[in-house]
Design an enzyme around this catalytic site. Structure first.
Site, short mmCIF file in Angstrom:
data_model
loop_
_atom_site.label_atom_id
_atom_site.label_comp_id
_atom_site.label_asym_id
_atom_site.label_seq_id
_atom_site.Cartn_x
_atom_site.Cartn_y
_atom_site.Cartn_z
CG ASP A 9 -1.81 1.12 1.39
OD1 ASP A 9 -1.64 2.14 0.69
OD2 ASP A 9 -2.74 1.00 2.23
CB ILE A 10 1.53 3.87 -2.53
CG1 ILE A 10 2.78 4.70 -2.84
CG2 ILE A 10 0.25 4.70 -2.64
CD1 ILE A 10 2.98 5.01 -4.29
CG ASN A 23 -8.77 13.61 -11.11
OD1 ASN A 23 -8.55 14.81 -10.89
ND2 ASN A 23 -9.57 12.89 -10.34
N GLY A 31 -9.64 5.05 -6.39
CA GLY A 31 -8.40 4.27 -6.49
C GLY A 31 -7.32 4.78 -5.57
CG ASP A 33 -6.46 11.07 -6.62
OD1 ASP A 33 -5.89 11.67 -5.70
OD2 ASP A 33 -7.04 11.65 -7.56
CB SER A 116 -2.25 5.07 -16.81
OG SER A 116 -2.30 6.48 -16.88
N GLY A 118 -5.12 1.23 -13.76
CA GLY A 118 -6.36 0.91 -13.05
C GLY A 118 -7.56 1.39 -13.85
CB VAL A 119 -10.11 3.96 -13.01
CG1 VAL A 119 -11.25 4.70 -13.69
CG2 VAL A 119 -10.62 3.31 -11.73
CE1 TYR A 120 -8.52 8.38 -15.19
CE2 TYR A 120 -6.26 9.15 -15.40
CZ TYR A 120 -7.57 9.38 -15.04
OH TYR A 120 -7.93 10.61 -14.53
P1 ADP Z 1 -5.44 5.29 -12.77
O1 ADP Z 1 -6.68 6.14 -12.82
O2 ADP Z 1 -4.17 6.08 -13.04
O3 ADP Z 1 -5.56 4.06 -13.60
P2 ADP Z 1 -6.04 3.82 -10.28
O4 ADP Z 1 -6.00 4.37 -8.89
O5 ADP Z 1 -7.36 3.41 -10.83
O6 ADP Z 1 -5.30 4.91 -11.21
O7 ADP Z 1 -5.10 2.57 -10.37
C1 ADP Z 1 -3.69 2.63 -10.46
C2 ADP Z 1 -3.09 1.46 -9.70
O8 ADP Z 1 -3.06 1.78 -8.30
C3 ADP Z 1 -3.88 0.14 -9.81
O9 ADP Z 1 -2.95 -0.92 -10.01
C4 ADP Z 1 -4.54 0.03 -8.44
O10 ADP Z 1 -4.75 -1.33 -8.07
C5 ADP Z 1 -3.46 0.65 -7.56
N1 ADP Z 1 -3.81 1.06 -6.19
C6 ADP Z 1 -5.02 1.32 -5.64
N2 ADP Z 1 -4.88 1.65 -4.33
C7 ADP Z 1 -3.54 1.60 -4.05
C8 ADP Z 1 -2.74 1.80 -2.89
N3 ADP Z 1 -3.26 2.15 -1.71
N4 ADP Z 1 -1.38 1.64 -3.00
C9 ADP Z 1 -0.81 1.31 -4.18
N5 ADP Z 1 -1.52 1.10 -5.31
C10 ADP Z 1 -2.86 1.24 -5.24
#
Ligand code: ADP
Length: 172
Positions: A9-10, A23, A31, A33, A116, A118-120
């Site tokens: 978890d970042i 965004n 996500g 963010d 990018s 994930g949702v992107y």
């Molecule tokens: P984007 O809109 O840039 O695609 P997302 O947040 O939807 O961003 O996803 C980007 C990546 O971050 C995905 O692999 C998602 O699983 C991951 N992610 C979500 N929560 C965390 C977190 N707490 N720590 C690290 N990575 C995460």
């Protein structure tokens, strides 16, 4: 100087800077963010408001507030639109400009999420390759940045980055 790939978890990373896959409004989202804003506390949003957003592929910096990280570097990655809208170049720019900003702020350790993919919807294998190539090339000339960690949230992402790093090393 090294690139490490971990699963985790970042928001828990005690590094000089974590990167937020933001965004273009910089006013929070879902996500990673959303997770970063929740962990940093409401001051993060107050620090983002006067930045008036950020174009795709560029990066802006704020303090980390309640996070263990000193700074948050916010970069909007590209939304995948089939690959014909400069998505690869824009994703490269997100990693590159985030690292440049870390360097300007004398950061030694930086942690990235998988921008990018994930949702992107940026394809994971290609996204991981761009991340690893950009980071490894940057590390060859960096003055301050010496440790970069890719923090992969799920198994599939973790394995994609491990494969991208081993392909990169084989090419060297
Ligand atoms: P984007 O809109 O840039 O695609 P997302 O947040 O939807 O961003 O996803 C980007 C990546 O971050 C995905 O692999 C998602 O699983 C991951 N992610 C979500 N929560 C965390 C977190 N707490 N720590 C690290 N990575 C995460």
């Amino acid at each position: 100087m090294s690139l490490n790939i971990i699963q985790g978890d970042i928001t828990k990373q005690a590094v000089d800077a974590i990167v937020n896959a933001a965004n273009t409004t910089l006013l929070g989202g879902g996500g990673v963010d959303g997770a970063i804003h929740r962990a940093a506390g409401p001051k993060l949003l107050e620090a983002c408001r006067p930045l008036h957003g950020c174009p795709t592929g560029e990066a802006k910096i704020t303090p980390g507030f309640d996070l263990p990280a000193r700074y948050v570097i916010h970069t909007p990655g590209p939304v995948w639109r089939g690959g014909t809208h400069q998505e690869a170049k824009l994703l490269h720019n997100s990693y590159q400009n985030s690292l440049s900003l870390a360097e300007q702020n004398k950061c030694r350790s930086v942690a990235f999420p998988s921008i990018s993919t994930g949702v992107y919807r940026f394809p994971l294998t290609q996204g991981a390759r761009i991340a690893v190539d950009t980071i490894q090339t940057f590390l060859t000339t960096a003055k301050f940045v010496e440790n970069v960690t890719m923090v992969c949230f799920d198994d599939r992402t973790y394995h994609a980055y491990v494969a991208a790093l081993s392909n990169h090393i084989q090419k060297e």
